[in-house]
Design an enzyme around this catalytic site. Structure first.
Site, short mmCIF file in Angstrom:
data_model
loop_
_atom_site.label_atom_id
_atom_site.label_comp_id
_atom_site.label_asym_id
_atom_site.label_seq_id
_atom_site.Cartn_x
_atom_site.Cartn_y
_atom_site.Cartn_z
N ASP A 92 0.87 -1.19 0.00
CA ASP A 92 0.00 0.00 0.00
C ASP A 92 0.90 1.23 0.00
OD1 ASP A 92 -3.26 0.32 1.17
OD2 ASP A 92 -1.99 2.09 0.88
N ASN A 93 0.47 2.27 -0.70
CA ASN A 93 1.28 3.51 -0.69
C ASN A 93 0.78 4.49 0.37
OD1 ASN A 93 -1.05 4.48 -1.80
ND2 ASN A 93 -0.14 5.26 -3.69
N SER A 129 -1.73 6.23 0.50
CA SER A 129 -2.33 7.48 -0.01
C SER A 129 -3.71 7.70 0.59
CB SER A 129 -2.41 7.45 -1.54
OG SER A 129 -3.17 6.34 -1.96
N SER A 141 -17.38 -2.95 -9.01
CA SER A 141 -18.40 -2.18 -8.30
C SER A 141 -19.73 -2.26 -9.04
CB SER A 141 -17.93 -0.72 -8.26
OG SER A 141 -18.97 0.12 -7.87
N THR A 146 -21.35 0.07 -9.63
CA THR A 146 -21.41 1.28 -10.45
C THR A 146 -21.39 0.93 -11.95
OG1 THR A 146 -20.48 3.51 -10.68
CG2 THR A 146 -18.90 1.73 -10.50
N TYR A 164 -14.09 7.53 -12.38
CA TYR A 164 -13.88 6.41 -11.46
C TYR A 164 -14.64 5.16 -11.95
CZ TYR A 164 -14.69 3.22 -7.61
OH TYR A 164 -14.79 2.07 -6.87
N LYS A 199 -13.43 1.18 -13.46
CA LYS A 199 -13.86 -0.17 -13.07
C LYS A 199 -14.25 -0.98 -14.32
CE LYS A 199 -12.98 0.18 -8.83
NZ LYS A 199 -11.82 -0.51 -8.30
N LEU A 212 -22.60 7.66 2.65
CA LEU A 212 -23.67 7.84 3.63
C LEU A 212 -23.28 7.43 5.06
CD1 LEU A 212 -26.64 8.48 4.29
CD2 LEU A 212 -27.20 6.12 3.64
N ARG A 252 -30.31 1.39 -1.89
CA ARG A 252 -29.05 0.70 -2.15
C ARG A 252 -29.05 -0.65 -1.46
NH1 ARG A 252 -28.99 4.48 -4.90
NH2 ARG A 252 -27.42 6.11 -5.20
N GLY A 280 -26.07 13.08 -10.22
CA GLY A 280 -25.44 11.82 -10.63
C GLY A 280 -25.88 10.61 -9.83
P1 NAD Z 1 -9.57 2.52 0.42
O1 NAD Z 1 -9.19 3.84 -0.17
O2 NAD Z 1 -9.85 2.47 1.87
O3 NAD Z 1 -8.45 1.44 0.08
C1 NAD Z 1 -7.65 1.49 -1.06
C2 NAD Z 1 -6.21 1.42 -0.60
O4 NAD Z 1 -5.37 1.43 -1.75
C3 NAD Z 1 -5.78 2.59 0.28
O5 NAD Z 1 -5.16 2.08 1.45
C4 NAD Z 1 -4.78 3.36 -0.57
O6 NAD Z 1 -3.76 3.95 0.22
C5 NAD Z 1 -4.25 2.27 -1.48
N1 NAD Z 1 -3.76 2.71 -2.79
C6 NAD Z 1 -4.37 3.54 -3.69
N2 NAD Z 1 -3.60 3.65 -4.78
C7 NAD Z 1 -2.49 2.89 -4.57
C8 NAD Z 1 -1.33 2.62 -5.32
N3 NAD Z 1 -1.12 3.16 -6.52
N4 NAD Z 1 -0.40 1.79 -4.80
C9 NAD Z 1 -0.57 1.25 -3.56
N5 NAD Z 1 -1.64 1.48 -2.82
C10 NAD Z 1 -2.60 2.29 -3.31
O7 NAD Z 1 -10.82 1.99 -0.42
P2 NAD Z 1 -11.77 0.75 -0.15
O8 NAD Z 1 -13.11 1.28 0.14
O9 NAD Z 1 -11.14 -0.21 0.76
O10 NAD Z 1 -11.84 0.15 -1.61
C11 NAD Z 1 -11.01 -0.91 -2.03
C12 NAD Z 1 -11.31 -1.23 -3.47
O11 NAD Z 1 -12.68 -1.57 -3.60
C13 NAD Z 1 -11.05 -0.09 -4.44
O12 NAD Z 1 -10.55 -0.63 -5.63
C14 NAD Z 1 -12.44 0.49 -4.66
O13 NAD Z 1 -12.54 1.12 -5.90
C15 NAD Z 1 -13.28 -0.77 -4.62
N6 NAD Z 1 -14.68 -0.54 -4.27
C16 NAD Z 1 -14.98 0.16 -3.13
C17 NAD Z 1 -16.30 0.40 -2.81
C18 NAD Z 1 -16.66 1.21 -1.59
O14 NAD Z 1 -17.78 1.73 -1.54
N7 NAD Z 1 -15.80 1.32 -0.59
C19 NAD Z 1 -17.32 -0.09 -3.64
C20 NAD Z 1 -16.97 -0.81 -4.78
C21 NAD Z 1 -15.63 -1.03 -5.10
C1 WQD Z 2 -25.65 6.10 -0.66
C2 WQD Z 2 -26.99 6.81 -0.62
C3 WQD Z 2 -26.96 9.05 -1.50
C4 WQD Z 2 -24.42 10.78 1.59
C5 WQD Z 2 -20.79 5.34 -4.14
C6 WQD Z 2 -20.11 5.23 -5.45
C7 WQD Z 2 -20.10 3.82 -5.93
C8 WQD Z 2 -19.54 2.88 -4.87
C9 WQD Z 2 -20.12 3.12 -3.52
C10 WQD Z 2 -17.25 2.42 -5.32
C11 WQD Z 2 -27.27 7.61 -1.88
C12 WQD Z 2 -27.30 9.04 -0.02
C13 WQD Z 2 -25.16 9.91 0.83
C14 WQD Z 2 -25.09 11.81 2.31
C15 WQD Z 2 -27.18 10.98 1.50
N1 WQD Z 2 -18.14 3.04 -4.69
N2 WQD Z 2 -26.52 10.00 0.77
N3 WQD Z 2 -26.45 11.84 2.24
O1 WQD Z 2 -23.60 6.85 -4.15
O2 WQD Z 2 -24.45 4.51 -3.73
O3 WQD Z 2 -22.10 4.85 -4.27
O4 WQD Z 2 -20.11 4.51 -3.19
O5 WQD Z 2 -17.30 1.73 -6.28
O6 WQD Z 2 -19.34 3.79 -7.09
O7 WQD Z 2 -20.80 6.04 -6.39
O8 WQD Z 2 -22.93 5.57 -2.06
O9 WQD Z 2 -22.71 6.14 0.30
O10 WQD Z 2 -22.38 7.95 -1.42
O11 WQD Z 2 -24.66 7.05 -1.03
O12 WQD Z 2 -28.42 11.08 1.45
O13 WQD Z 2 -24.47 12.64 2.99
O14 WQD Z 2 -26.96 7.76 0.44
O15 WQD Z 2 -27.75 9.98 -2.16
O16 WQD Z 2 -28.63 7.49 -2.14
P1 WQD Z 2 -23.37 5.51 -3.62
P2 WQD Z 2 -23.07 6.71 -1.01
#
Ligand code: NAD
Ligand code: WQD
Length: 340
Positions: free
Chosen positions: A33-34, A36, A127, A129, A152, A156, A203, A234, A300
């Site tokens: 992990d970096n 970030s 995701s 998404t 973003y 994916k 949320l 959701r 969005g």
């Molecule tokens: P997060 O940001 O907590 O974790 C991602 C980690 O990757 C972080 O620790 C960050 O420091 C590290 N990172 C980023 N770029 C890097 C790089 N170039 N080299 C090394 N490390 C790097 O996010 P998360 O919520 O744990 O999500 C993990 C994965 O799941 C991501 O790919 C995200 O897109 C995907 N995802 C998350 C959600 C969500 O809602 N949390 C939903 C769908 C998909």
């Molecule tokens: C959930 C619901 C908001 C905040 C995002 C990314 C998606 C995925 C997950 C990675 C929605 C509502 C939110 C607030 C609110 N990530 N809300 N007040 O939008 O489903 O998805 O995270 O892949 O790609 O788009 O998640 O948690 O932002 O929102 O009413 O302050 O909560 O409108 O209906 P979302 P979220």
């Protein structure tokens, strides 16, 4: 000897919970992990829960030379779980090239190194998404993907395609794409959880920070949607359940159970919950009153989406188990632990 798994982004939210479940299942984990978007202290939490401190390398996965050195230092890595990515939807609109560079370069570097080091399996964090606003609910893995609404989301989709193309070109490994719905909650020990930087966009962290008095008021984005109570719906998946899906996915590939070289699974509960239902349930289970206000729609936003997890249940042999009540309580306990 324990099977070695490389977890990129392993100090992040989902990566840390997955590291715990991998270690509990007897795997040896190497985290890259970096930092970030995460904190090195997460390793203490993982160690406190499992009794094992995973190997950690502070490396940026876009740096091929540094990444290669990790494979040299830890020979025999059998599978990779790639969490490392930038994930803020809004930021990706402002800085698209950062998102394309980070998410795509990370993936390509890993895929190029796999054959060189005999890595057999790859799990990718995709995701829901990719489905956009589906016409038919719930969504199955065959529901068509739609044009992404953010850079973003587009990363994916592109990453899914890159993996599929690489595997179809006879890459000597298998891949599983896990399409997460909305991951929420924290480990029940409250030793690891979500650590959003700055003002949370999602949320649940906004809910817990409002309940803790860090934010004054939660804005509920819209109550005029075409849903029973007018707020968006959701599929909220417990992060520990989600973590366990990764363990099963790794096992599946490494034990030769994959039916195809690239498999896709929805990881959700199969149950859609509205924003207002989440607010109500949170108040009920924690006993904390939330200061919230209905405001206009967020640009969005998808109106409603939830998973059909039948394929994950029947083929992968994974099922979401935690109740939303326990999950919201775990998020609150984690928030409370941060104040201590
Ligand atoms: P997060 O940001 O907590 O974790 C991602 C980690 O990757 C972080 O620790 C960050 O420091 C590290 N990172 C980023 N770029 C890097 C790089 N170039 N080299 C090394 N490390 C790097 O996010 P998360 O919520 O744990 O999500 C993990 C994965 O799941 C991501 O790919 C995200 O897109 C995907 N995802 C998350 C959600 C969500 O809602 N949390 C939903 C769908 C998909
Ligand atoms: C959930 C619901 C908001 C905040 C995002 C990314 C998606 C995925 C997950 C990675 C929605 C509502 C939110 C607030 C609110 N990530 N809300 N007040 O939008 O489903 O998805 O995270 O892949 O790609 O788009 O998640 O948690 O932002 O929102 O009413 O302050 O909560 O409108 O209906 P979302 P979220």
């Amino acid at each position: 000897m324990a099977t070695k798994i490389l977890v990129t982004g392993g100090t992040g939210y989902i990566g840390s919970h997955t590291t715990v479940e991998l270690q509990n299942a007897g795997y040896e984990v190497v985290i890259v992990d970096n930092l970030s978007n995460s904190n090195i202290k997460v390793l203490d939490g993982i160690e406190a829960i499992t009794g094992i401190r995973p190997a950690f390398e502070e490396v940026d996965c876009t740096d091929m030379t540094a990444l290669k050195a990790v494979f040299d230092k830890y020979p025999g890595i059998k599978a990779i779980i790639n969490f490392a990515a930038s994930k803020a939807v809004g930021e990706s609109v402002q800085k698209p090239l950062l998102y394309y560079r980070n998410n795509l370069t990370t993936l390509i570097n890993l895929l190029e190194l796999m054959p060189q080091y005999g890595v057999e399996g790859f799990v990718f964090s995709s995701s829901c998404t990719v489905y956009g606003q589906p016409e038919v609910l719930p969504v199955t893995e065959d529901t068509p993907r739609q044009t992404a609404t953010s850079p973003y989301g587009n990363t994916k989709k592109i990453c899914e395609d890159i993996i599929t193309d690489a595997v179809h070109a006879d890459a000597p490994f298998k891949a599983i794409l896990l399409r997460y719905f909305n991951p929420i909650g924290a480990h029940p020990s409250a030793k690891i959880g979500e650590l959003p930087l700055g003002v949370p966009q999602n949320l649940i962290p906004f809910v817990t920070q409002t309940a803790a008095g860090i934010r004054e008021q939660l804005s509920v984005f819209g109550n005029d949607y075409n849903t029973p109570d007018g707020s968006c719906i959701r599929d909220y998946i417990n992060v520990v359940d989600l973590a366990k899906a990764h363990v099963v996915a790794v096992e599946r590939m490494l034990t030769g159970k994959s039916l195809e070289n690239v498999e896709v699974f929805n990881v959700g509960t199969g149950r859609g919950l509205s924003v207002l239902e989440i607010v109500d349930t949170f108040q009920k289970v924690t006993g904390v009153k939330l200061n919230y206000k209905i405001v206009g729609r967020r640009e969005g936003d998808i109106e409603q989406v939830w998973a059909d997890p039948t394929k994950a249940n029947n083929v992968l042999g994974w099922k979401a188990e935690a109740s939303v009540e326990d999950t919201l309580l775990s998020a609150w306990r984690w928030q409370e632990s941060l104040a201590k």
